[in-house]
Write an enzyme that holds these catalytic residues in place. Structure first.
Site, short mmCIF file in Angstrom:
data_model
loop_
_atom_site.label_atom_id
_atom_site.label_comp_id
_atom_site.label_asym_id
_atom_site.label_seq_id
_atom_site.Cartn_x
_atom_site.Cartn_y
_atom_site.Cartn_z
CB VAL A 81 -29.18 -2.83 13.89
CG1 VAL A 81 -30.33 -2.37 14.77
CG2 VAL A 81 -28.93 -4.33 14.08
CE1 TYR B 16 -20.45 -8.53 19.43
CE2 TYR B 16 -21.65 -10.37 20.42
CZ TYR B 16 -21.64 -9.20 19.67
OH TYR B 16 -22.82 -8.72 19.16
CB VAL C 163 -30.09 -8.75 13.44
CG1 VAL C 163 -30.97 -7.75 12.71
CG2 VAL C 163 -30.08 -8.49 14.93
P1 NDP Z 1 -22.75 -3.94 11.62
O1 NDP Z 1 -21.44 -4.66 11.57
O2 NDP Z 1 -23.67 -4.03 10.46
O3 NDP Z 1 -22.48 -2.43 11.93
C1 NDP Z 1 -21.57 -2.04 12.88
C2 NDP Z 1 -21.60 -0.55 12.96
O4 NDP Z 1 -20.66 -0.13 13.93
C3 NDP Z 1 -21.25 0.14 11.64
O5 NDP Z 1 -22.07 1.26 11.49
C4 NDP Z 1 -19.80 0.55 11.88
O6 NDP Z 1 -19.42 1.67 11.12
C5 NDP Z 1 -19.84 0.87 13.36
N1 NDP Z 1 -18.54 0.84 13.99
C6 NDP Z 1 -17.71 -0.23 14.16
N2 NDP Z 1 -16.58 0.15 14.78
C7 NDP Z 1 -16.69 1.48 15.00
C8 NDP Z 1 -15.84 2.45 15.59
N3 NDP Z 1 -14.63 2.15 16.08
N4 NDP Z 1 -16.28 3.73 15.65
C9 NDP Z 1 -17.48 4.08 15.14
N5 NDP Z 1 -18.33 3.21 14.59
C10 NDP Z 1 -17.94 1.93 14.51
O7 NDP Z 1 -23.46 -4.41 12.95
P2 NDP Z 1 -25.00 -4.72 13.25
O8 NDP Z 1 -25.85 -3.66 12.70
O9 NDP Z 1 -25.21 -6.14 12.90
O10 NDP Z 1 -25.00 -4.65 14.84
C11 NDP Z 1 -25.45 -3.51 15.55
C12 NDP Z 1 -25.47 -3.85 17.02
O11 NDP Z 1 -26.35 -4.96 17.22
C13 NDP Z 1 -24.12 -4.27 17.57
O12 NDP Z 1 -23.95 -3.71 18.84
C14 NDP Z 1 -24.23 -5.77 17.66
O13 NDP Z 1 -23.40 -6.27 18.69
C15 NDP Z 1 -25.68 -5.96 17.98
N6 NDP Z 1 -26.24 -7.24 17.62
C16 NDP Z 1 -26.16 -7.70 16.33
C17 NDP Z 1 -26.70 -8.92 16.01
C18 NDP Z 1 -26.65 -9.45 14.63
O14 NDP Z 1 -27.09 -10.58 14.41
N7 NDP Z 1 -26.14 -8.72 13.66
C19 NDP Z 1 -27.36 -9.78 17.03
C20 NDP Z 1 -27.43 -9.17 18.32
C21 NDP Z 1 -26.87 -7.96 18.60
P3 NDP Z 1 -18.91 1.53 9.57
O15 NDP Z 1 -19.79 0.55 8.89
O16 NDP Z 1 -19.07 2.90 9.04
O17 NDP Z 1 -17.51 1.04 9.65
#
Ligand code: NDP
EC number: 1.1.1.271
Length: 315
Positions: free
Chosen positions: A13, A137, A167
Protein backbone atom coordinates in the site's frame (compact mmCIF):
# COMPACT_ATOMS: atom_id res chain seq x y z
CA UNK A 1 3.68 23.09 4.36
CA UNK A 2 2.30 19.70 5.43
CA UNK A 3 4.72 16.88 6.25
CA UNK A 4 3.03 13.53 5.80
CA UNK A 5 4.83 10.54 7.29
CA UNK A 6 3.83 7.15 5.86
CA UNK A 7 4.75 4.19 8.07
CA UNK A 8 4.85 0.92 6.14
CA UNK A 9 5.91 3.12 3.23
CA UNK A 10 7.94 0.34 1.58
CA UNK A 11 5.06 -2.18 1.43
CA UNK A 12 2.26 -2.89 -1.03
CA UNK A 13 0.00 0.00 0.00
CA UNK A 14 2.82 2.40 0.92
CA UNK A 15 4.61 2.09 -2.40
CA UNK A 16 1.33 2.64 -4.26
CA UNK A 17 0.74 5.85 -2.28
CA UNK A 18 4.29 6.93 -3.09
CA UNK A 19 3.67 6.36 -6.79
CA UNK A 20 0.44 8.41 -6.87
CA UNK A 21 1.71 11.34 -4.77
CA UNK A 22 4.81 11.59 -6.92
CA UNK A 23 2.73 11.68 -10.12
CA UNK A 24 -1.01 12.28 -10.57
CA UNK A 25 -1.78 13.45 -7.00
CA UNK A 26 1.28 15.69 -6.48
CA UNK A 27 0.75 18.93 -4.50
CA UNK A 28 3.35 21.63 -3.84
CA UNK A 29 2.35 22.27 -0.22
CA UNK A 30 2.89 18.63 0.81
CA UNK A 31 6.13 16.88 1.65
CA UNK A 32 5.83 13.08 1.86
CA UNK A 33 8.18 10.84 3.87
CA UNK A 34 7.99 7.06 3.40
CA UNK A 35 9.64 4.76 5.92
CA UNK A 36 10.09 0.99 6.24
CA UNK A 37 11.32 -1.25 9.06
CA UNK A 38 14.97 -0.59 8.12
CA UNK A 39 14.48 3.12 8.84
CA UNK A 40 12.82 2.55 12.21
CA UNK A 41 11.55 -0.43 14.20
CA UNK A 42 8.16 0.88 15.32
CA UNK A 43 7.91 -1.87 17.94
CA UNK A 44 10.58 0.09 19.79
CA UNK A 45 9.21 3.26 21.40
CA UNK A 46 12.58 5.06 21.61
CA UNK A 47 13.33 4.44 17.93
CA UNK A 48 9.82 5.63 17.10
CA UNK A 49 10.37 8.82 19.13
CA UNK A 50 13.64 9.48 17.25
CA UNK A 51 11.80 9.07 13.96
CA UNK A 52 9.14 11.61 14.96
CA UNK A 53 11.86 13.98 16.23
CA UNK A 54 13.65 13.91 12.90
CA UNK A 55 10.63 13.93 10.52
CA UNK A 56 8.37 16.27 12.56
CA UNK A 57 5.22 15.10 10.78
CA UNK A 58 2.04 17.18 10.71
CA UNK A 59 0.10 14.21 9.31
CA UNK A 60 0.64 10.44 9.50
CA UNK A 61 -0.63 7.57 7.39
CA UNK A 62 0.02 4.54 9.56
CA UNK A 63 0.27 1.37 7.49
CA UNK A 64 3.10 -0.53 9.18
CA UNK A 65 1.97 -3.93 10.42
CA UNK A 66 2.79 -7.58 10.51
CA UNK A 67 0.58 -8.78 7.63
CA UNK A 68 0.04 -12.26 6.19
CA UNK A 69 -2.35 -14.63 4.47
CA UNK A 70 -4.70 -17.15 6.08
CA UNK A 71 -2.14 -19.90 6.63
CA UNK A 72 0.47 -17.58 8.12
CA UNK A 73 -2.14 -16.10 10.49
CA UNK A 74 -3.36 -19.54 11.60
CA UNK A 75 0.16 -20.46 12.71
CA UNK A 76 1.15 -17.21 14.47
CA UNK A 77 -1.84 -15.54 16.17
CA UNK A 78 0.09 -14.51 19.28
CA UNK A 79 2.91 -12.95 17.29
CA UNK A 80 0.45 -11.04 15.07
CA UNK A 81 -1.31 -9.70 18.17
CA UNK A 82 1.77 -8.62 20.15
CA UNK A 83 3.72 -7.05 17.28
CA UNK A 84 0.77 -5.11 15.91
CA UNK A 85 -0.37 -3.95 19.36
CA UNK A 86 3.12 -2.61 20.11
CA UNK A 87 3.49 -0.85 16.73
CA UNK A 88 0.03 0.76 16.90
CA UNK A 89 0.36 1.90 20.51
CA UNK A 90 3.77 3.46 19.82
CA UNK A 91 2.73 5.25 16.64
CA UNK A 92 -0.44 6.76 18.09
CA UNK A 93 1.25 7.77 21.37
CA UNK A 94 4.00 9.53 19.41
CA UNK A 95 1.44 11.24 17.13
CA UNK A 96 -0.12 12.71 20.25
CA UNK A 97 3.23 13.60 21.84
CA UNK A 98 4.36 15.41 18.67
CA UNK A 99 1.06 17.18 18.10
CA UNK A 100 0.28 15.46 14.80
CA UNK A 101 -2.90 17.01 13.36
CA UNK A 102 -4.29 13.92 11.67
CA UNK A 103 -3.38 10.24 11.69
CA UNK A 104 -5.06 7.75 9.38
CA UNK A 105 -4.42 4.14 10.43
CA UNK A 106 -5.36 0.98 8.67
CA UNK A 107 -7.80 -1.73 9.77
CA UNK A 108 -9.01 -4.46 7.37
CA UNK A 109 -12.35 -6.00 6.41
CA UNK A 110 -11.04 -9.36 7.66
CA UNK A 111 -11.22 -8.14 11.29
CA UNK A 112 -15.02 -7.84 11.33
CA UNK A 113 -17.15 -10.26 13.38
CA UNK A 114 -17.27 -13.78 11.98
CA UNK A 115 -20.97 -14.25 12.63
CA UNK A 116 -22.62 -11.18 11.22
CA UNK A 117 -25.23 -9.84 8.85
CA UNK A 118 -24.29 -8.64 5.37
CA UNK A 119 -23.25 -6.26 4.05
CA UNK A 120 -20.82 -5.31 6.80
CA UNK A 121 -20.54 -1.61 7.55
CA UNK A 122 -18.39 0.71 9.66
CA UNK A 123 -20.63 0.45 12.74
CA UNK A 124 -19.96 -3.29 13.16
CA UNK A 125 -16.22 -3.45 13.98
CA UNK A 126 -16.74 -4.54 17.60
CA UNK A 127 -20.03 -6.45 17.32
CA UNK A 128 -18.73 -9.97 17.97
CA UNK A 129 -15.57 -12.11 17.84
CA UNK A 130 -13.53 -12.23 14.61
CA UNK A 131 -12.87 -15.45 12.70
CA UNK A 132 -10.70 -17.86 14.75
CA UNK A 133 -8.07 -18.10 12.03
CA UNK A 134 -6.80 -14.52 12.52
CA UNK A 135 -7.96 -13.48 15.98
CA UNK A 136 -4.53 -12.05 16.91
CA UNK A 137 -4.31 -9.72 13.91
CA UNK A 138 -8.00 -8.80 14.21
CA UNK A 139 -8.07 -7.82 17.85
CA UNK A 140 -4.87 -5.78 17.47
CA UNK A 141 -6.47 -3.93 14.54
CA UNK A 142 -9.71 -3.33 16.45
CA UNK A 143 -7.71 -1.73 19.27
CA UNK A 144 -6.66 1.02 16.84
CA UNK A 145 -10.28 2.15 16.82
CA UNK A 146 -10.31 2.05 20.63
CA UNK A 147 -7.13 4.18 20.72
CA UNK A 148 -8.57 6.66 18.20
CA UNK A 149 -11.74 7.11 20.26
CA UNK A 150 -9.66 7.49 23.43
CA UNK A 151 -7.39 10.16 21.91
CA UNK A 152 -10.47 12.00 20.62
CA UNK A 153 -12.28 11.83 23.95
CA UNK A 154 -9.38 12.75 26.23
CA UNK A 155 -7.31 14.99 23.97
CA UNK A 156 -9.61 16.14 21.14
CA UNK A 157 -7.41 14.39 18.57
CA UNK A 158 -8.55 13.68 15.01
CA UNK A 159 -7.01 10.22 14.65
CA UNK A 160 -9.04 7.94 12.43
CA UNK A 161 -8.90 4.66 10.54
CA UNK A 162 -9.82 3.22 7.18
CA UNK A 163 -10.90 -0.35 6.46
CA UNK A 164 -9.64 -1.68 3.11
CA UNK A 165 -10.83 -4.96 1.62
CA UNK A 166 -8.18 -7.34 0.15
CA UNK A 167 -5.49 -5.32 -1.59
CA UNK A 168 -3.30 -6.42 -4.51
CA UNK A 169 -0.83 -4.82 -6.89
CA UNK A 170 2.87 -4.12 -7.53
CA UNK A 171 5.23 -4.62 -4.53
CA UNK A 172 2.88 -7.15 -2.88
CA UNK A 173 4.26 -10.08 -0.91
CA UNK A 174 4.28 -12.83 -3.55
CA UNK A 175 5.51 -15.49 -1.10
CA UNK A 176 3.77 -18.82 -1.69
CA UNK A 177 3.22 -19.50 2.03
CA UNK A 178 2.92 -16.09 3.70
CA UNK A 179 1.32 -14.16 0.82
CA UNK A 180 -2.35 -13.24 0.43
CA UNK A 181 -4.48 -15.17 -2.02
CA UNK A 182 -3.98 -13.10 -5.20
CA UNK A 183 -0.20 -12.56 -5.09
CA UNK A 184 0.33 -16.20 -4.05
CA UNK A 185 -1.88 -17.28 -6.97
CA UNK A 186 -0.01 -15.06 -9.42
CA UNK A 187 3.30 -16.53 -8.27
CA UNK A 188 1.96 -20.13 -8.39
CA UNK A 189 0.54 -19.62 -11.88
CA UNK A 190 3.85 -18.12 -13.02
CA UNK A 191 5.73 -21.20 -11.71
CA UNK A 192 3.15 -23.63 -13.17
CA UNK A 193 3.49 -22.00 -16.60
CA UNK A 194 7.29 -21.94 -16.43
CA UNK A 195 7.56 -25.59 -15.25
CA UNK A 196 4.68 -26.89 -17.34
CA UNK A 197 2.84 -28.32 -14.31
CA UNK A 198 -0.76 -28.02 -13.06
CA UNK A 199 -1.82 -25.03 -11.03
CA UNK A 200 -2.87 -26.18 -7.56
CA UNK A 201 -5.26 -23.86 -5.71
CA UNK A 202 -5.81 -24.24 -1.95
CA UNK A 203 -9.46 -24.68 -0.91
CA UNK A 204 -12.65 -25.06 -2.93
CA UNK A 205 -12.45 -21.79 -4.88
CA UNK A 206 -15.97 -20.95 -3.68
CA UNK A 207 -15.33 -18.21 -1.09
CA UNK A 208 -16.24 -14.69 -2.19
CA UNK A 209 -13.97 -11.68 -1.80
CA UNK A 210 -13.79 -7.98 -2.62
CA UNK A 211 -10.39 -6.99 -4.01
CA UNK A 212 -9.11 -3.43 -4.36
CA UNK A 213 -6.22 -2.48 -6.62
CA UNK A 214 -3.41 -0.85 -4.59
CA UNK A 215 -3.34 2.17 -6.95
CA UNK A 216 -7.06 2.81 -6.35
CA UNK A 217 -6.59 2.40 -2.60
CA UNK A 218 -3.66 4.82 -2.74
CA UNK A 219 -5.77 7.52 -4.42
CA UNK A 220 -8.44 6.99 -1.75
CA UNK A 221 -5.88 7.26 1.08
CA UNK A 222 -4.72 10.60 -0.31
CA UNK A 223 -8.29 11.90 -0.38
CA UNK A 224 -8.92 10.65 3.17
CA UNK A 225 -5.84 12.36 4.58
CA UNK A 226 -6.76 15.60 2.80
CA UNK A 227 -10.54 15.62 3.25
CA UNK A 228 -11.92 13.13 5.83
CA UNK A 229 -12.52 14.80 9.20
CA UNK A 230 -14.23 12.07 11.25
CA UNK A 231 -12.80 9.72 13.92
CA UNK A 232 -15.15 6.88 12.93
CA UNK A 233 -13.63 4.35 10.51
CA UNK A 234 -14.30 4.44 6.76
CA UNK A 235 -14.47 1.32 4.58
CA UNK A 236 -12.32 1.58 1.43
CA UNK A 237 -13.62 -1.15 -0.82
CA UNK A 238 -15.09 -1.89 -4.22
CA UNK A 239 -18.86 -2.31 -4.17
CA UNK A 240 -20.88 -5.38 -3.17
CA UNK A 241 -21.60 -6.18 -6.81
CA UNK A 242 -17.85 -6.30 -7.54
CA UNK A 243 -17.32 -9.26 -5.20
CA UNK A 244 -15.65 -12.20 -6.98
CA UNK A 245 -15.18 -15.88 -6.09
CA UNK A 246 -11.67 -17.27 -5.69
CA UNK A 247 -12.49 -19.27 -8.84
CA UNK A 248 -13.16 -15.98 -10.73
CA UNK A 249 -9.88 -14.60 -9.39
CA UNK A 250 -8.05 -17.73 -10.59
CA UNK A 251 -9.57 -17.28 -14.08
CA UNK A 252 -8.42 -13.65 -14.24
CA UNK A 253 -4.87 -14.61 -13.17
CA UNK A 254 -4.71 -17.59 -15.56
CA UNK A 255 -5.84 -15.36 -18.43
CA UNK A 256 -3.41 -12.56 -17.59
CA UNK A 257 -0.44 -14.91 -17.27
CA UNK A 258 -1.53 -16.95 -20.32
CA UNK A 259 -1.40 -20.26 -18.44
CA UNK A 260 -3.00 -23.07 -20.44
CA UNK A 261 -2.45 -26.10 -18.13
CA UNK A 262 -4.79 -27.77 -15.60
CA UNK A 263 -6.17 -25.99 -12.54
CA UNK A 264 -6.73 -28.27 -9.53
CA UNK A 265 -8.54 -27.31 -6.31
CA UNK A 266 -7.19 -28.94 -3.12
CA UNK A 267 -10.37 -29.11 -1.02
CA UNK A 268 -8.49 -30.64 1.93
CA UNK A 269 -7.10 -27.11 2.58
CA UNK A 270 -9.03 -24.51 4.60
CA UNK A 271 -11.29 -22.01 2.82
CA UNK A 272 -11.30 -19.35 5.55
CA UNK A 273 -14.43 -17.21 5.93
CA UNK A 274 -16.93 -17.90 3.15
CA UNK A 275 -17.50 -14.21 2.56
CA UNK A 276 -17.09 -10.88 4.31
CA UNK A 277 -19.01 -8.61 1.97
CA UNK A 278 -18.54 -4.98 2.97
CA UNK A 279 -20.62 -1.97 1.98
CA UNK A 280 -18.85 1.01 0.40
CA UNK A 281 -21.92 3.22 0.68
CA UNK A 282 -20.30 5.70 3.10
CA UNK A 283 -17.27 5.98 0.77
CA UNK A 284 -19.39 6.63 -2.31
CA UNK A 285 -21.36 9.32 -0.46
CA UNK A 286 -18.10 11.06 0.45
CA UNK A 287 -16.38 10.71 -2.93
CA UNK A 288 -19.18 10.10 -5.47
CA UNK A 289 -16.90 10.83 -8.44
CA UNK A 290 -14.33 8.12 -7.58
CA UNK A 291 -13.69 5.56 -10.36
CA UNK A 292 -12.23 2.10 -9.63
CA UNK A 293 -9.92 0.35 -12.11
CA UNK A 294 -11.70 -2.71 -13.64
CA UNK A 295 -10.60 -5.95 -11.87
CA UNK A 296 -9.21 -7.69 -14.98
CA UNK A 297 -7.17 -4.64 -15.97
CA UNK A 298 -5.75 -4.35 -12.43
CA UNK A 299 -4.85 -8.07 -12.43
CA UNK A 300 -3.22 -7.64 -15.83
CA UNK A 301 -1.09 -4.74 -14.53
CA UNK A 302 -0.12 -6.66 -11.37
CA UNK A 303 0.87 -9.77 -13.33
CA UNK A 304 2.90 -7.64 -15.72
CA UNK A 305 4.68 -6.01 -12.77
CA UNK A 306 5.43 -9.41 -11.20
CA UNK A 307 6.78 -10.89 -14.43
CA UNK A 308 8.95 -7.82 -15.12
CA UNK A 309 10.24 -7.69 -11.53
CA UNK A 310 10.45 -11.42 -10.82
CA UNK A 311 14.09 -11.34 -9.67
CA UNK A 312 13.61 -8.57 -7.09
CA UNK A 313 9.93 -9.04 -6.08
CA UNK A 314 9.18 -10.06 -2.48
CA UNK A 315 8.62 -13.77 -2.71
P1 NDP B 1 3.17 -5.01 3.55
O1 NDP B 1 3.48 -6.31 4.24
O2 NDP B 1 3.36 -4.92 2.08
O3 NDP B 1 4.02 -3.87 4.23
C1 NDP B 1 4.14 -3.80 5.60
C2 NDP B 1 4.94 -2.57 5.91
O4 NDP B 1 5.08 -2.47 7.31
C3 NDP B 1 6.34 -2.60 5.30
O5 NDP B 1 6.66 -1.31 4.86
C4 NDP B 1 7.19 -2.98 6.50
O6 NDP B 1 8.52 -2.53 6.39
C5 NDP B 1 6.45 -2.29 7.61
N1 NDP B 1 6.73 -2.84 8.93
C6 NDP B 1 6.44 -4.08 9.39
N2 NDP B 1 6.87 -4.22 10.66
C7 NDP B 1 7.46 -3.04 10.99
C8 NDP B 1 8.11 -2.56 12.16
N3 NDP B 1 8.27 -3.32 13.25
N4 NDP B 1 8.60 -1.30 12.15
C9 NDP B 1 8.47 -0.52 11.06
N5 NDP B 1 7.85 -0.91 9.93
C10 NDP B 1 7.36 -2.15 9.90
O7 NDP B 1 1.71 -4.62 3.98
P2 NDP B 1 0.53 -3.95 3.13
O8 NDP B 1 1.04 -2.80 2.36
O9 NDP B 1 -0.19 -5.04 2.48
O10 NDP B 1 -0.41 -3.43 4.31
C11 NDP B 1 -0.42 -2.08 4.74
C12 NDP B 1 -1.54 -1.92 5.75
O11 NDP B 1 -2.77 -2.26 5.11
C13 NDP B 1 -1.40 -2.83 6.95
O12 NDP B 1 -1.77 -2.11 8.10
C14 NDP B 1 -2.40 -3.93 6.68
O13 NDP B 1 -2.88 -4.48 7.88
C15 NDP B 1 -3.47 -3.20 5.93
N6 NDP B 1 -4.29 -4.01 5.06
C16 NDP B 1 -3.72 -4.78 4.08
C17 NDP B 1 -4.53 -5.55 3.27
C18 NDP B 1 -3.95 -6.39 2.20
O14 NDP B 1 -4.71 -7.10 1.54
N7 NDP B 1 -2.66 -6.37 1.95
C19 NDP B 1 -6.00 -5.58 3.43
C20 NDP B 1 -6.48 -4.69 4.45
C21 NDP B 1 -5.65 -3.96 5.23
P3 NDP B 1 9.67 -3.35 5.56
O15 NDP B 1 9.05 -3.84 4.31
O16 NDP B 1 10.71 -2.34 5.33
O17 NDP B 1 10.07 -4.48 6.45
Amino acid sequence: MKTILVTGGTGLVGSAIRQVVETTEKKDDEQWVFIGSKDCDLENVEETRKLFESVKPTHVIHLAAMVGGLFHNLAHNLKFFRKNMAINDNVLALCHEFDVVKCVSCLSTCIFPDKTTYPIDETMVHLGPPHDSNFGYSYAKRMIDVLNKGYAQEHGRKYTSVIPCNVFGPHDNYNLQAGHVLPALIHKAFVAKRDNTSLEVFGSGKPLRQFIYSMDLARLFVRVVREYEDVEPLILSVGESDEVSIRDAVSAVVKAIEFTGNVEYDTSKADGQFKKTASNEKLLKLFPDFKFTPFEQAIQESVQWFVENYETARK
